[in-house]
Design an enzyme around this catalytic site. Structure first.
Site, PDB file in Angstrom:
ATOM      1  N   ASN A   7       0.861  -1.176   0.000  1.00  0.00           N
ATOM      2  CA  ASN A   7       0.000   0.000   0.000  1.00  0.00           C
ATOM      3  C   ASN A   7       0.903   1.233   0.000  1.00  0.00           C
ATOM      4  O   ASN A   7       1.460   1.600   1.035  1.00  0.00           O
ATOM      5  CB  ASN A   7      -0.888  -0.042   1.252  1.00  0.00           C
ATOM      6  CG  ASN A   7      -1.812   1.150   1.342  1.00  0.00           C
ATOM      7  OD1 ASN A   7      -1.724   2.083   0.546  1.00  0.00           O
ATOM      8  ND2 ASN A   7      -2.694   1.133   2.315  1.00  0.00           N
ATOM      9  N   ARG A  99      -2.745  -2.050  -3.309  1.00  0.00           N
ATOM     10  CA  ARG A  99      -3.914  -1.195  -3.132  1.00  0.00           C
ATOM     11  C   ARG A  99      -3.771  -0.050  -4.137  1.00  0.00           C
ATOM     12  O   ARG A  99      -2.745   0.632  -4.177  1.00  0.00           O
ATOM     13  CB  ARG A  99      -3.935  -0.631  -1.717  1.00  0.00           C
ATOM     14  CG  ARG A  99      -5.036   0.377  -1.560  1.00  0.00           C
ATOM     15  CD  ARG A  99      -4.960   1.068  -0.223  1.00  0.00           C
ATOM     16  NE  ARG A  99      -6.055   1.997  -0.095  1.00  0.00           N
ATOM     17  CZ  ARG A  99      -5.945   3.183   0.489  1.00  0.00           C
ATOM     18  NH1 ARG A  99      -4.793   3.591   0.967  1.00  0.00           N
ATOM     19  NH2 ARG A  99      -6.989   3.958   0.578  1.00  0.00           N
ATOM     20  N   HIS A 189     -12.457   3.665   0.316  1.00  0.00           N
ATOM     21  CA  HIS A 189     -12.496   2.674   1.404  1.00  0.00           C
ATOM     22  C   HIS A 189     -13.288   1.432   0.986  1.00  0.00           C
ATOM     23  O   HIS A 189     -13.797   0.705   1.837  1.00  0.00           O
ATOM     24  CB  HIS A 189     -13.192   3.240   2.672  1.00  0.00           C
ATOM     25  CG  HIS A 189     -12.392   4.264   3.415  1.00  0.00           C
ATOM     26  ND1 HIS A 189     -12.990   5.295   4.092  1.00  0.00           N
ATOM     27  CD2 HIS A 189     -11.062   4.399   3.602  1.00  0.00           C
ATOM     28  CE1 HIS A 189     -12.052   6.040   4.672  1.00  0.00           C
ATOM     29  NE2 HIS A 189     -10.885   5.519   4.374  1.00  0.00           N
ATOM     30  N   LEU A 218     -14.425   4.551  10.350  1.00  0.00           N
ATOM     31  CA  LEU A 218     -14.050   5.796  11.028  1.00  0.00           C
ATOM     32  C   LEU A 218     -12.598   5.717  11.481  1.00  0.00           C
ATOM     33  O   LEU A 218     -12.288   5.102  12.503  1.00  0.00           O
ATOM     34  CB  LEU A 218     -14.964   6.041  12.240  1.00  0.00           C
ATOM     35  CG  LEU A 218     -16.476   5.967  11.988  1.00  0.00           C
ATOM     36  CD1 LEU A 218     -17.244   6.207  13.283  1.00  0.00           C
ATOM     37  CD2 LEU A 218     -16.905   6.975  10.923  1.00  0.00           C
ATOM     38  N   ASN A 220      -8.588   7.903  10.370  1.00  0.00           N
ATOM     39  CA  ASN A 220      -8.148   9.250  10.036  1.00  0.00           C
ATOM     40  C   ASN A 220      -8.977   9.758   8.850  1.00  0.00           C
ATOM     41  O   ASN A 220      -9.430  10.886   8.821  1.00  0.00           O
ATOM     42  CB  ASN A 220      -6.660   9.219   9.719  1.00  0.00           C
ATOM     43  CG  ASN A 220      -6.022  10.522  10.095  1.00  0.00           C
ATOM     44  OD1 ASN A 220      -6.652  11.397  10.702  1.00  0.00           O
ATOM     45  ND2 ASN A 220      -4.779  10.685   9.716  1.00  0.00           N
ATOM     46  N   ARG A 250      -9.844  16.489   7.066  1.00  0.00           N
ATOM     47  CA  ARG A 250     -10.774  16.856   5.986  1.00  0.00           C
ATOM     48  C   ARG A 250     -12.150  17.112   6.582  1.00  0.00           C
ATOM     49  O   ARG A 250     -12.594  16.364   7.456  1.00  0.00           O
ATOM     50  CB  ARG A 250     -10.886  15.714   4.961  1.00  0.00           C
ATOM     51  CG  ARG A 250      -9.671  15.568   4.094  1.00  0.00           C
ATOM     52  CD  ARG A 250      -9.726  14.281   3.295  1.00  0.00           C
ATOM     53  NE  ARG A 250      -8.926  13.241   3.913  1.00  0.00           N
ATOM     54  CZ  ARG A 250      -8.970  11.957   3.593  1.00  0.00           C
ATOM     55  NH1 ARG A 250      -9.762  11.527   2.649  1.00  0.00           N
ATOM     56  NH2 ARG A 250      -8.202  11.086   4.202  1.00  0.00           N
ATOM     57  N   MET A 293      -8.245  11.622  17.260  1.00  0.00           N
ATOM     58  CA  MET A 293      -9.446  11.536  18.091  1.00  0.00           C
ATOM     59  C   MET A 293      -9.129  11.146  19.535  1.00  0.00           C
ATOM     60  O   MET A 293      -9.742  11.646  20.470  1.00  0.00           O
ATOM     61  CB  MET A 293     -10.430  10.537  17.463  1.00  0.00           C
ATOM     62  CG  MET A 293     -11.724  10.426  18.178  1.00  0.00           C
ATOM     63  SD  MET A 293     -12.610  11.997  18.246  1.00  0.00           S
ATOM     64  CE  MET A 293     -13.777  11.811  16.904  1.00  0.00           C
ATOM     65  N   GLY A 341      -9.777   3.001  13.034  1.00  0.00           N
ATOM     66  CA  GLY A 341      -9.146   3.272  14.328  1.00  0.00           C
ATOM     67  C   GLY A 341     -10.123   3.805  15.366  1.00  0.00           C
ATOM     68  O   GLY A 341     -10.097   3.390  16.531  1.00  0.00           O
ATOM     69  N   ILE A 342     -11.003   4.725  14.972  1.00  0.00           N
ATOM     70  CA  ILE A 342     -11.969   5.296  15.920  1.00  0.00           C
ATOM     71  C   ILE A 342     -13.111   4.298  16.152  1.00  0.00           C
ATOM     72  O   ILE A 342     -13.475   3.997  17.289  1.00  0.00           O
ATOM     73  CB  ILE A 342     -12.526   6.636  15.382  1.00  0.00           C
ATOM     74  CG1 ILE A 342     -11.394   7.651  15.214  1.00  0.00           C
ATOM     75  CG2 ILE A 342     -13.621   7.180  16.305  1.00  0.00           C
ATOM     76  CD1 ILE A 342     -11.787   8.939  14.499  1.00  0.00           C
ATOM     77  N   GLU A 344     -13.203   1.129  15.870  1.00  0.00           N
ATOM     78  CA  GLU A 344     -12.823  -0.119  16.537  1.00  0.00           C
ATOM     79  C   GLU A 344     -12.405   0.090  17.990  1.00  0.00           C
ATOM     80  O   GLU A 344     -12.473  -0.837  18.791  1.00  0.00           O
ATOM     81  CB  GLU A 344     -11.645  -0.768  15.781  1.00  0.00           C
ATOM     82  CG  GLU A 344     -12.042  -1.285  14.423  1.00  0.00           C
ATOM     83  CD  GLU A 344     -10.841  -1.595  13.522  1.00  0.00           C
ATOM     84  OE1 GLU A 344      -9.746  -1.866  14.051  1.00  0.00           O
ATOM     85  OE2 GLU A 344     -11.019  -1.562  12.291  1.00  0.00           O
ATOM     86  N   ASN A 345     -11.953   1.318  18.290  1.00  0.00           N
ATOM     87  CA  ASN A 345     -11.346   1.532  19.617  1.00  0.00           C
ATOM     88  C   ASN A 345     -12.089   2.458  20.558  1.00  0.00           C
ATOM     89  O   ASN A 345     -11.840   2.426  21.754  1.00  0.00           O
ATOM     90  CB  ASN A 345      -9.922   2.087  19.439  1.00  0.00           C
ATOM     91  CG  ASN A 345      -9.013   1.084  18.788  1.00  0.00           C
ATOM     92  OD1 ASN A 345      -8.821   0.000  19.314  1.00  0.00           O
ATOM     93  ND2 ASN A 345      -8.494   1.426  17.628  1.00  0.00           N
ATOM     94  N   GLU A 396      -8.169  -4.745   5.304  1.00  0.00           N
ATOM     95  CA  GLU A 396      -8.086  -4.566   3.851  1.00  0.00           C
ATOM     96  C   GLU A 396      -6.998  -5.436   3.234  1.00  0.00           C
ATOM     97  O   GLU A 396      -7.149  -5.955   2.138  1.00  0.00           O
ATOM     98  CB  GLU A 396      -7.813  -3.085   3.528  1.00  0.00           C
ATOM     99  CG  GLU A 396      -8.987  -2.187   3.867  1.00  0.00           C
ATOM    100  CD  GLU A 396      -8.575  -0.748   4.101  1.00  0.00           C
ATOM    101  OE1 GLU A 396      -8.212  -0.421   5.243  1.00  0.00           O
ATOM    102  OE2 GLU A 396      -8.610   0.045   3.156  1.00  0.00           O
TER     103      GLU A 396
HETATM  104  P1  AMP Z   1      -6.875   4.773  11.374  1.00  0.00           P
HETATM  105  O1  AMP Z   1      -6.722   5.804  10.285  1.00  0.00           O
HETATM  106  O2  AMP Z   1      -7.910   3.743  11.052  1.00  0.00           O
HETATM  107  O3  AMP Z   1      -5.569   4.177  11.827  1.00  0.00           O
HETATM  108  O4  AMP Z   1      -7.467   5.550  12.648  1.00  0.00           O
HETATM  109  C1  AMP Z   1      -6.756   6.582  13.274  1.00  0.00           C
HETATM  110  C2  AMP Z   1      -7.680   7.306  14.234  1.00  0.00           C
HETATM  111  O5  AMP Z   1      -8.192   6.387  15.217  1.00  0.00           O
HETATM  112  C3  AMP Z   1      -6.987   8.424  14.996  1.00  0.00           C
HETATM  113  O6  AMP Z   1      -7.836   9.564  15.043  1.00  0.00           O
HETATM  114  C4  AMP Z   1      -6.834   7.836  16.385  1.00  0.00           C
HETATM  115  O7  AMP Z   1      -6.805   8.802  17.377  1.00  0.00           O
HETATM  116  C5  AMP Z   1      -8.114   7.043  16.479  1.00  0.00           C
HETATM  117  N1  AMP Z   1      -8.058   6.128  17.623  1.00  0.00           N
HETATM  118  C6  AMP Z   1      -7.302   5.037  17.805  1.00  0.00           C
HETATM  119  N2  AMP Z   1      -7.511   4.517  19.057  1.00  0.00           N
HETATM  120  C7  AMP Z   1      -8.438   5.313  19.650  1.00  0.00           C
HETATM  121  C8  AMP Z   1      -9.087   5.335  20.926  1.00  0.00           C
HETATM  122  N3  AMP Z   1      -8.827   4.413  21.845  1.00  0.00           N
HETATM  123  N4  AMP Z   1      -9.982   6.312  21.174  1.00  0.00           N
HETATM  124  C9  AMP Z   1     -10.253   7.263  20.265  1.00  0.00           C
HETATM  125  N5  AMP Z   1      -9.689   7.285  19.046  1.00  0.00           N
HETATM  126  C10 AMP Z   1      -8.791   6.344  18.741  1.00  0.00           C
END
Ligand code: AMP
Length: 415
Positions: A7, A99, A189, A218, A220, A250, A293, A341-342, A344-345, A396
């Protein structure tokens, strides 16, 4: 087969080696053997490498360009110290999956790469000037370093959305602009939304055509997708990944007149406005603090920061709007799935998105929501919730590896 998944971003390369073939796909027994990430290509690059089951290795090495990055990765893979299961020379890499961000209307499925496909990807550069050139560099470098005998496959971010009807993909601007320049919604996506749909089908033991969900990626970058009868029928990103939800940097949906207004009021050029909309907006622009986030939630909790709260609230409200809109166009949905990232976490963000949607039949289970984090998969709604809510960590790379095998074996499929 051992598949190298690549990627390439504008200044980064992510990779994984995944062992998979048709039988392993059927049994869901594909296996990741190694992974890595090279960022800040073009200067002192930060490199993270990991063989499965071993600790991560971090190093800083000057890396000139994408070719040098791939060369570095391949040398690491075959180095005697690395010891990846079943890989001792480049001959043990059987195919490469890339990708590719934009496939426009030309590529509606993953495709074995030949000269004609490379030209086709070049033709899409107009639509993705930041992404497709980097993807092409990765393809050309892999071909040069591994030789033309190693098959390469392009997996497009746009492909899953190629099933959208005209009523979703056309913008209400003069129709001839679509005819002349193919200005339309493409969506991105796609591989992530497709993976989410695939896992949802597995978790519920249903057929592809029975998948009716709203998928929320959800991270970046953020996008929503309405999946009806197993097909994408609408998605929030558009001609480019700028439209739709609020993202890290964005802003998503806005009145296009803002562009002209800014040009007059601030004397900004089109390039400057474009950079602002892509890199300085979203959570970063609203909070004035960060695009991350996790840090925003911490600022809000620990310092009661007003702008952090505002950014989070606007983010959640936009997602809510899309959920409502998609329930309306789908005439109801069976489930909502969170990923990225958001998604899932962050139990907190999921809760703030779902609160108030009880009247639509969405009732989160607080306990399941708060414990389904850190890569866990599962249901997070109460049994009485008419619309189920799931967390489905996306993957992915796995789909890219599987598509690569299917294309090489000449049994391609949509998902
Ligand atoms: P990604 O692009 O899928 O890697 O997601 C990145 C985003 O996920 C960033 O804004 C991180 O701050 C957010 N993120 C990862 N872990 C957490 C968490 N425990 N709480 C809030 N946001 C998270």
């Amino acid at each position: 087969m051992n598949i190298l998944v690549i990627n390439c971003g504008s200044s980064s390369v992510k990779f994984q080696i995944i062992r998979t073939d048709l039988e392993l796909i059927e049994k869901n027994e594909d296996r990741r053997l190694a992974s890595g990430y090279l960022e800040r290509i073009g200067s002192q690059s930060l490199i993270t490498l990991q063989v499965e089951g071993q600790p991560k290795i971090k190093q800083a090495v000057p890396i000139r360009d994408h070719r040098a990055a791939l060369d570095y990765i391949l040398r690491w893979i075959v180095s005697p110290e690395t010891k990846i299961n079943g890989i001792s020379s480049l001959a043990d890499i059987h195919a490469v999956g890339h990708r590719v961000v934009h496939g426009a209307e030309k590529f509606t499925m993953s495709t074995l790469i030949n000269d004609e496909v490379i030209e086709g990807i070049e033709d899409c550069i107009d639509l993705a000037p930041l992404h497709n050139p980097a993807n092409l560099k990765g393809i050309l470098a892999a071909r040069e370093l591994l030789g033309p005998g190693v098959p390469q496959v392009a997996v497009f971010d746009t492909a899953f959305h190629s099933t959208m009807p005209e009523t979703s993909y056309l913008y209400a601007i003069p129709y001839q602009l679509y005819r002349r320049h193919k200005i339309r919604r493409y969506g991105f996506h796609g591989t992530s939304h497709r993976y989410i749909a695939y896992r949802y089908r597995q978790l519920n033991g249903i057929e592809r055509e029975q998948v009716n969900i709203i998928s929320l990626h959800l991270g970046n970058g953020c996008s929503a997708c309405a999946i009806q009868n197993g097909e994408s029928i609408d998605t929030s990103m558009g001609l480019t990944p700028l439209e739709g939800l609020v993202m890290g940097t964005r802003g998503g949906d806005m009145d296009p007149s803002i562009i002209e207004f800014l040009h007059h009021k601030e004397g900004m050029t089109l390039n400057e406005i474009d950079a602002m909309l892509n890199k300085q907006s979203g959570l970063l622009g609203l909070s004035g603090l960060t695009n991350d986030m996790r840090d925003l939630v911490a600022e809000e909790t620990e310092h009661n920061d007003r702008r952090a709260r505002l950014a989070i609230d606007i983010f959640c409200r936009r997602v809510k709007k899309y959920i409502g809109a998609y329930i309306a166009i789908m005439a109801g949905t069976d489930a909502i799935a969170f990923a990225g990232g958001i998604g899932e976490n962050s139990a907190e963000i999921r809760k703030r998105i779902c609160v108030g949607l009880e009247t639509l039949g969405i009732i989160l289970d607080e306990k399941l929501n708060s414990t389904t984090v850190g890569g866990k998969e599962g249901l997070i709604s109460k049994p009485e919730s008419k619309i189920k809510v799931f967390v489905i960590p996306t993957n992915e790379e796995l789909l890219i590896a599987r598509d690569t095998v299917r294309c090489v074996k000449n049994v391609p499929r949509r998902w």
